[in-house]
Design an enzyme around this catalytic site. Structure first.
Site, PDB file in Angstrom:
ATOM      1  N   GLY A  68      -8.596  -2.960  -1.194  1.00  0.00           N
ATOM      2  CA  GLY A  68      -9.551  -2.441  -2.163  1.00  0.00           C
ATOM      3  C   GLY A  68     -10.690  -3.415  -2.372  1.00  0.00           C
ATOM      4  N   CYS A  95      -3.792  -6.605   2.185  1.00  0.00           N
ATOM      5  CA  CYS A  95      -5.034  -7.198   1.687  1.00  0.00           C
ATOM      6  C   CYS A  95      -5.050  -7.251   0.154  1.00  0.00           C
ATOM      7  CB  CYS A  95      -6.250  -6.467   2.257  1.00  0.00           C
ATOM      8  SG  CYS A  95      -7.704  -7.510   2.254  1.00  0.00           S
ATOM      9  N   TYR A  96      -5.836  -6.403  -0.520  1.00  0.00           N
ATOM     10  CA  TYR A  96      -5.785  -6.403  -1.988  1.00  0.00           C
ATOM     11  C   TYR A  96      -4.342  -6.209  -2.443  1.00  0.00           C
ATOM     12  CZ  TYR A  96      -6.955  -5.242  -6.850  1.00  0.00           C
ATOM     13  OH  TYR A  96      -7.032  -5.244  -8.224  1.00  0.00           O
ATOM     14  N   HIS A 190      -5.464  -5.935   8.096  1.00  0.00           N
ATOM     15  CA  HIS A 190      -5.323  -4.473   8.040  1.00  0.00           C
ATOM     16  C   HIS A 190      -4.615  -3.934   9.285  1.00  0.00           C
ATOM     17  CE1 HIS A 190      -7.836  -3.605   4.492  1.00  0.00           C
ATOM     18  NE2 HIS A 190      -8.441  -4.739   4.835  1.00  0.00           N
ATOM     19  N   GLU A 192      -3.693  -0.921   9.721  1.00  0.00           N
ATOM     20  CA  GLU A 192      -3.989   0.512   9.894  1.00  0.00           C
ATOM     21  C   GLU A 192      -5.207   0.785  10.763  1.00  0.00           C
ATOM     22  OE1 GLU A 192      -4.398  -1.347   7.262  1.00  0.00           O
ATOM     23  OE2 GLU A 192      -5.948  -0.631   5.883  1.00  0.00           O
ATOM     24  N   ASP A 249      -9.193  26.123  10.853  1.00  0.00           N
ATOM     25  CA  ASP A 249      -8.429  26.050   9.607  1.00  0.00           C
ATOM     26  C   ASP A 249      -8.098  27.425   9.050  1.00  0.00           C
ATOM     27  OD1 ASP A 249      -9.000  23.438  10.063  1.00  0.00           O
ATOM     28  OD2 ASP A 249     -10.463  23.243   8.448  1.00  0.00           O
ATOM     29  N   LYS A 401      -6.340  17.203   9.998  1.00  0.00           N
ATOM     30  CA  LYS A 401      -6.877  18.148  10.984  1.00  0.00           C
ATOM     31  C   LYS A 401      -6.042  18.211  12.276  1.00  0.00           C
ATOM     32  CE  LYS A 401     -10.492  20.771  12.159  1.00  0.00           C
ATOM     33  NZ  LYS A 401     -11.196  21.703  11.258  1.00  0.00           N
TER      34      LYS A 401
HETATM   35  N1  GLN Z   1     -11.494  -7.743  -2.612  1.00  0.00           N
HETATM   36  C1  GLN Z   1     -10.423  -8.480  -2.033  1.00  0.00           C
HETATM   37  C2  GLN Z   1     -10.953  -9.637  -1.163  1.00  0.00           C
HETATM   38  O1  GLN Z   1     -12.112  -9.736  -0.920  1.00  0.00           O
HETATM   39  C3  GLN Z   1      -9.558  -7.556  -1.176  1.00  0.00           C
HETATM   40  C4  GLN Z   1     -10.287  -7.056   0.032  1.00  0.00           C
HETATM   41  C5  GLN Z   1      -9.545  -5.944   0.759  1.00  0.00           C
HETATM   42  O2  GLN Z   1      -8.543  -5.410   0.289  1.00  0.00           O
HETATM   43  N2  GLN Z   1     -10.059  -5.554   1.918  1.00  0.00           N
HETATM   44  O3  GLN Z   1     -10.176 -10.453  -0.732  1.00  0.00           O
END
Ligand code: GLN
Length: 545
Positions: A68, A95-96, A190, A192, A249, A401
């Site tokens: 986030g 991450c966040y 990440h 994903e 769809d 989709k």
């Molecule tokens: N804002 C947080 C950071 O800069 C998390 C970033 C993120 O989740 N991509 O570390």
């Protein structure tokens, strides 16, 4: 949520399939976590990070906290309901999500780093083995040196109590952490995004090995359950109405409804006069003869074309006129069908409206947009059909989709249709620049038909995401049969894209283009030139208006 408050109804997918809950902290990649899991045949749903666990009437087998844009230490930053950690299921913070895990749950400081890490990074995995072998499960089967993708500025100032480091980078000594006691993991990168080469394997390790989620989410499993759910929802007499367009769809939704309740599903195709060449006829054949759907075609082309008369350079008005006229026509027809459908009062009345909502629309309406942003409720066209008080039925609302396409194939819908390019609601009206007249529609239809036919012949249809011929409102001079002509210009457009947010122009071979040009100029009356439109998106849009 689906209109499913009644406990006698068959349950929703999250109650049947092992489900990984993804809590969204506003990252632009959150939906990809859900997609990657689904691709592994593991069911996953996304909810905003503000979700109270006590309000859920189902239990996930694992939870993923997404990335986030906020910093956990900021005032007003979003935080997870601590009840997540009492669910007694594995948790993975990304991450966040990792920072949240450390800061909120394990009471470890997170601060702005001196160096941002954005882009590729080399992660070194630390294996512990022995008594602590449990913490190694996240990176099981992965190489010790991994290329990952990072996007962060904050970092953990220390290792949270009760945790060990399972991965590090030059800049982030705590790029991966795991609790020694609990099945809690956090990673700074990440997994994903496709830039993290072995990201899917890591997600699989978490979901399958750590959460023990069953990978039984398949369209074959979904289809029977969904049909049972529709039957129970609508009841033995209930009737449903829904608009179809010939697109993927609405066709899949219509076929699914037909499988569930037969002719008690009433499909309506409104011919607005700006459809593709012979489209109404083709859709009619496919849906009725091919798929057995109870379909009514309303030819309202004149009504639409009359309303479009005189609108020259106001694309927004074209769209509005078409949208509003569509609602009028559909509503009139719906009332007619409803009147004919209920023989005796209160029995078999039409009380449902089918909508082809897909999961990305749902995600869009529930994604976390920040502490101050109000969360949009999903647009509801039920209200459009004034006075009919229809309840919404959205059998595709859990699907992406590609899953809809798979479902379509399962339901026996022809491949051609399942892989059809998207077509806009306002149809050719926004591909005819300037005034839409019957003559302009004819030219656009014929040229488009030739272009698409040639694309199919060349075997390029699936490679291209969207292609069409547009009609430009200018005239140019040409010489045809030794005669000077003054006729219009066709612009061909073809793009490649995965998400329709950005798009590249399709690199046709010159030979292909000149062949299409020759055919259009020879076969379509009123055209003497053909151009290829080569603007990418952005700055161009995929459609012309
Ligand atoms: N804002 C947080 C950071 O800069 C998390 C970033 C993120 O989740 N991509 O570390």
């Amino acid at each position: 949520m689906a209109p499913n408050g009644d406990s006698t109804l068959p349950p929703e997918p999250h109650k049947i399939f092992d489900t990984i809950l993804v809590l969204d902290f506003g990252s632009q990649y959150t939906h990809l976590i859900t997609r990657r899991l689904r691709e592994l045949n593991i069911y996953s749903e996304m909810l905003p990070c503000t979700q109270k666990i006590a309000d859920l009437d189902w239990k996930p087998v694992g939870v993923i906290l997404s990335g986030g844009p906020y910093s956990v230490y900021e005032q007003g930053a979003p935080h997870v309901d601590p009840a997540v950690f009492d669910l007694d299921v594995p948790v993975l913070g990304i991450c966040y999500g990792l920072q949240e895990l450390a800061w909120r749950i394990a009471d470890t400081n997170v601060a702005a780093g001196t160096k941002r890490e954005y882009g590729h990074a080399q992660v070194k995995v630390t294996k512990h083995g022995g008594e602590q072998a449990k913490v190694d499960r996240l990176f099981e089967g992965l190489e010790e040196d991994m290329v990952v993708w990072m996007s962060h500025g904050d970092k953990l100032s220390g290792l949270p109590k009760g945790f060990v480091t399972i991965a590090e980078t030059g800049n982030s000594p705590f790029a991966g952490i795991a609790s020694v006691e609990k099945p809690w993991f956090g990673i700074q990168f990440h997994p994903e995004v496709t830039h993290t080469k072995k990201g899917t394997q890591l997600i699989k390790n978490f979901a399958k090995n750590i959460c023990k989620a069953k990978d039984d989410w398949t369209m074959a499993a979904f289809v029977d359950k969904e049909i049972a759910r529709i039957r129970a929802l609508v009841g033995e007499k209930g009737q449903v109405i829904g608009a179809v367009s010939g697109g993927v769809d609405s066709t899949v939704a219509a076929k699914l409804m037909h499988e569930a309740i037969g002719d008690r599903f009433h499909a309506v195709l409104v011919d607005n006069g700006v459809m593709r060449l012979n489209e109404a006829k083709i859709v009619h054949e496919t849906l009725t003869k091919g798929l057995g759907v109870n379909l009514t075609v309303v030819d309202a082309s004149e009504r639409f074309l009359n309303k479009l008369k005189g609108i020259k350079d106001d694309p927004e008005r074209k769209r509005k006129v078409i949208g509003n006229t569509f609602i009028e026509v559909f509503q009139e027809k719906a009332k007619e069908i409803a009147a004919a459908a209920h023989g005796s009062p209160k029995e078999g009345e039409i009380e449902w409206l089918l909508q082809g909502t897909l999961y990305p629309d749902v995600i869009e309406s529930i994604s976390f947009k920040g502490p101050s942003a109000t969360i949009k409720t999903h647009h509801n066209v039920g209200g459009l059909l004034e006075g009919m008080h229809l309840k919404l039925i959205e059998p595709l609302r859990e699907l992406f989709k590609d899953e809809v396409r798979e479902l379509g194939t399962k339901l026996g819908i022809p491949e051609d249709l399942v892989w059809r390019h998207p077509f806009p609601g306002p149809g050719l009206a926004i591909r005819i620049i300037g005034e839409v007249t019957p003559e302009q529609v004819r030219i656009a239809q014929e040229a488009d038909h030739i272009f698409i036919e040639e694309i199919r012949k060349a075997g390029l249809y699936r490679d291209i995401s969207q292609a069409y011929a547009a009609l430009l409102p200018v005239k140019a001079v040409g010489v045809m049969g030794d005669k000077r002509v003054h006729a219009q210009v066709i612009a061909l457009r073809a793009v490649q894209t995965t998400d329709f947010m950005t798009a590249d122009v399709y690199p046709f071979e010159m030979k292909f283009l000149s062949n299409v040009s020759t055919r259009i100029v020879n076969e379509v009356d009123g055209v003497c030139r053909v151009v290829y439109e080569i603007t990418s998106k952005p700055p161009g849009t995929i459609e012309m208006e």
